[in-house]
Design an enzyme around this catalytic site. Structure first.
Site, mmCIF file in Angstrom:
data_model
loop_
_atom_site.group_PDB
_atom_site.id
_atom_site.type_symbol
_atom_site.label_atom_id
_atom_site.label_comp_id
_atom_site.label_asym_id
_atom_site.label_seq_id
_atom_site.Cartn_x
_atom_site.Cartn_y
_atom_site.Cartn_z
ATOM 1 N N ASN A 70 -10.326 -0.670 0.272
ATOM 2 C CA ASN A 70 -8.859 -0.599 0.326
ATOM 3 C C ASN A 70 -8.297 -1.191 -0.968
ATOM 4 O OD1 ASN A 70 -6.139 -1.093 0.763
ATOM 5 N ND2 ASN A 70 -6.404 -1.825 2.856
ATOM 6 N N CYS A 91 0.817 -1.225 0.000
ATOM 7 C CA CYS A 91 0.000 0.000 0.000
ATOM 8 C C CYS A 91 0.847 1.270 0.000
ATOM 9 C CB CYS A 91 -0.944 -0.007 1.189
ATOM 10 S SG CYS A 91 -1.772 -1.572 1.405
ATOM 11 N N HIS A 107 -3.502 6.524 2.946
ATOM 12 C CA HIS A 107 -3.955 5.253 2.373
ATOM 13 C C HIS A 107 -5.353 4.960 2.923
ATOM 14 C CE1 HIS A 107 -4.390 1.174 1.299
ATOM 15 N NE2 HIS A 107 -4.019 0.661 2.456
HETATM 16 O O1 UT7 Z 1 -3.840 -2.061 3.431
HETATM 17 C C1 UT7 Z 1 -3.330 -2.742 4.503
HETATM 18 C C2 UT7 Z 1 -3.595 -1.996 5.708
HETATM 19 N N1 UT7 Z 1 -4.650 -2.638 6.454
HETATM 20 C C3 UT7 Z 1 -5.286 -1.988 7.417
HETATM 21 O O2 UT7 Z 1 -5.051 -0.828 7.627
HETATM 22 C C4 UT7 Z 1 -6.253 -2.742 8.272
HETATM 23 C C5 UT7 Z 1 -6.182 -2.216 9.694
HETATM 24 N N2 UT7 Z 1 -7.149 -2.860 10.561
HETATM 25 C C6 UT7 Z 1 -8.465 -2.639 10.480
HETATM 26 O O3 UT7 Z 1 -8.916 -1.875 9.659
HETATM 27 C C7 UT7 Z 1 -9.364 -3.315 11.497
HETATM 28 O O4 UT7 Z 1 -8.579 -3.983 12.469
HETATM 29 C C8 UT7 Z 1 -10.356 -4.323 10.837
HETATM 30 C C9 UT7 Z 1 -11.399 -3.561 10.034
HETATM 31 C C10 UT7 Z 1 -9.595 -5.275 9.930
HETATM 32 C C11 UT7 Z 1 -11.072 -5.144 11.901
HETATM 33 O O5 UT7 Z 1 -11.738 -4.273 12.801
HETATM 34 P P1 UT7 Z 1 -11.618 -4.517 14.360
HETATM 35 O O6 UT7 Z 1 -12.438 -3.509 15.021
HETATM 36 O O7 UT7 Z 1 -10.154 -4.565 14.691
HETATM 37 O O8 UT7 Z 1 -12.310 -5.931 14.527
HETATM 38 P P2 UT7 Z 1 -11.720 -7.289 15.105
HETATM 39 O O9 UT7 Z 1 -10.758 -7.908 14.172
HETATM 40 O O10 UT7 Z 1 -11.298 -7.078 16.522
HETATM 41 O O11 UT7 Z 1 -13.031 -8.202 15.145
HETATM 42 C C12 UT7 Z 1 -14.128 -7.888 16.005
HETATM 43 C C13 UT7 Z 1 -15.212 -8.911 15.768
HETATM 44 C C14 UT7 Z 1 -14.731 -10.352 15.838
HETATM 45 O O12 UT7 Z 1 -15.740 -11.106 16.458
HETATM 46 P P3 UT7 Z 1 -15.642 -11.541 18.001
HETATM 47 O O13 UT7 Z 1 -14.371 -12.324 18.123
HETATM 48 O O14 UT7 Z 1 -15.593 -10.239 18.774
HETATM 49 O O15 UT7 Z 1 -16.873 -12.316 18.232
HETATM 50 C C15 UT7 Z 1 -14.627 -10.749 14.409
HETATM 51 O O16 UT7 Z 1 -14.769 -12.148 14.209
HETATM 52 O O17 UT7 Z 1 -15.767 -8.738 14.475
HETATM 53 C C16 UT7 Z 1 -15.762 -10.003 13.786
HETATM 54 N N3 UT7 Z 1 -15.627 -9.773 12.367
HETATM 55 C C17 UT7 Z 1 -16.664 -9.548 11.554
HETATM 56 N N4 UT7 Z 1 -17.988 -9.493 11.789
HETATM 57 C C18 UT7 Z 1 -18.796 -9.236 10.745
HETATM 58 C C19 UT7 Z 1 -14.479 -9.697 11.642
HETATM 59 N N5 UT7 Z 1 -14.778 -9.455 10.359
HETATM 60 C C20 UT7 Z 1 -16.122 -9.343 10.278
HETATM 61 C C21 UT7 Z 1 -17.014 -9.079 9.234
HETATM 62 N N6 UT7 Z 1 -18.324 -9.018 9.506
HETATM 63 N N7 UT7 Z 1 -16.596 -8.853 7.962
#
Ligand code: UT7
Length: 313
Positions: A268, A113, A238
């Site tokens: 993204n 990225c 980004h």
């Molecule tokens: O270009 C490369 C650069 N990448 C980035 O900048 C990504 C940076 N990170 C992020 O943007 C965020 O960390 C994410 C958007 C990827 C994830 O958001 P988060 O608030 O960190 O969520 P999380 O991974 O802590 O997941 C929270 C919950 C989990 O469920 P439990 O364990 O709390 O029951 C996940 O399983 O959300 C769940 N989850 C989803 N639920 C519905 C993860 N993906 C999804 C989904 N839909 N698509």
């Protein structure tokens, strides 16, 4: 560093737009979860399109706006991690498609990225009075390497291409930062023909890396160039996640709109994200060529890599 100015931009996306709701057919997710956690609403996924075709479309617009012919281009750099071929490079395919001169370097840069900003830095070292123009593209077909059963990644990414024509200009501002920190755990993609070809990401680790590097690089660029958040026109990060950008904007007490965001349209798109955003800003009338507007662009991502630059239009 040589002064460079952005004198033309363009963009292109595949025909097929995919909404958050469309993704509910593939994985257990919802529009509400995706939008509230990321700011993403739509993305584009390729069907038959080739990456080089999208990059060529974006480049034609950028060259038209810059008022240059293919024969004027002195170097072609293509930032991507998802080119159509391992070889020929995407940049070589652009040379053929656009009829660029054959006696110029054309090559791809993979810095995930951060790739578009890395490529601007490299291009700035090549342009001079003799051959003042460079064509720099950022393009991805990430849908080819997404696991459509993994909801933690497949909802985040999209396909597209952005292009910029840059011109050597001693009077223009250009300063930047770049770095890398080898890490094959937080964000990995094995690529085609590997045991696991898909994108795998530890979202929270990348989130922390992003917030820290954006903030540090913004400070470095503003301090080094004698600017403040008020003296630059826009900050373009980004477009991975609205919450990452809002966090930095809030910390800076930046006025509404200073940090441009359009992840709602494209999601993204890795190396395409910043050039797509710059072209989106031109199309919305926020940026105009030759007006001297200043933009700080900041990338971060797989590698792990980061890159920032003060750009002048
Ligand atoms: O270009 C490369 C650069 N990448 C980035 O900048 C990504 C940076 N990170 C992020 O943007 C965020 O960390 C994410 C958007 C990827 C994830 O958001 P988060 O608030 O960190 O969520 P999380 O991974 O802590 O997941 C929270 C919950 C989990 O469920 P439990 O364990 O709390 O029951 C996940 O399983 O959300 C769940 N989850 C989803 N639920 C519905 C993860 N993906 C999804 C989904 N839909 N698509």
């Amino acid at each position: 560093m040589s002064g460079i100015r952005i004198v033309g931009t363009g963009s292109a996306v595949p025909a097929r737009m995919v909404s958050n709701s469309d993704l509910e057919k593939y994985v257990d997710t919802s529009d509400e979860w995706i939008y509230s956690r990321t700011g993403i609403k739509n993305r584009y996924f390729c069907e038959d399109e080739k990456l080089y075709e999208l990059c060529a479309r974006a480049s034609k617009t950028a060259m038209e706006r810059a008022g240059v012919d293919p024969s004027d281009i002195g170097i072609c750099i293509s930032a991507t991690l998802s080119a159509d071929y391992a070889t020929p490079s995407n940049a070589c395919m652009l040379q053929r498609e656009l009829g660029l001169p054959t006696d110029i370097p054309a090559f791809d840069v993979n810095a995930a990225c951060s790739g578009f900003i890395y490529s601007l830095h490299i291009a700035s070292r090549f342009v001079d009075k003799e051959r003042p123009y460079a064509l720099v593209t950022g393009g991805e077909m990430l849908s080819r390497i997404l696991d459509m059963e993994d909801r933690s990644t497949c909802v985040l990414f999209g396909d597209g291409a952005g292009a910029a024509v840059i011109k050597y200009d001693e009077s223009a501002a250009f300063y930047g930062t770049m770095g890398s920190r080898g890490d094959n755990e937080a964000l990995v993609c094995g690529g085609i023909n590997t045991e696991d070809p898909h994108v795998r990401m530890k979202g929270q680790a990348i989130f922390r890396f992003a917030v820290k590097t954006i903030d540090e690089n913004l400070t470095d660029i503003l301090d080094h160039t004698g600017n403040t958040i008020d003296s630059v026109d826009y900050v373009v990060c980004h477009q991975a996640n609205r919450r990452i950008i809002s966090h930095v904007a809030h910390k800076r007490k930046a006025p509404e709109g200073k940090f441009f965001m359009d992840m709602d349209k494209y999601a993204n798109t890795s190396a395409a994200s910043i050039p797509l955003a710059l072209d989106d800003m031109v199309n919305r009338g926020l940026l105009s060529f030759g007006k001297g507007q200043k933009v700080v662009a900041l990338g971060f991502g797989g590698g792990l890599t980061y890159a920032g630059a003060l750009l002048e239009f």
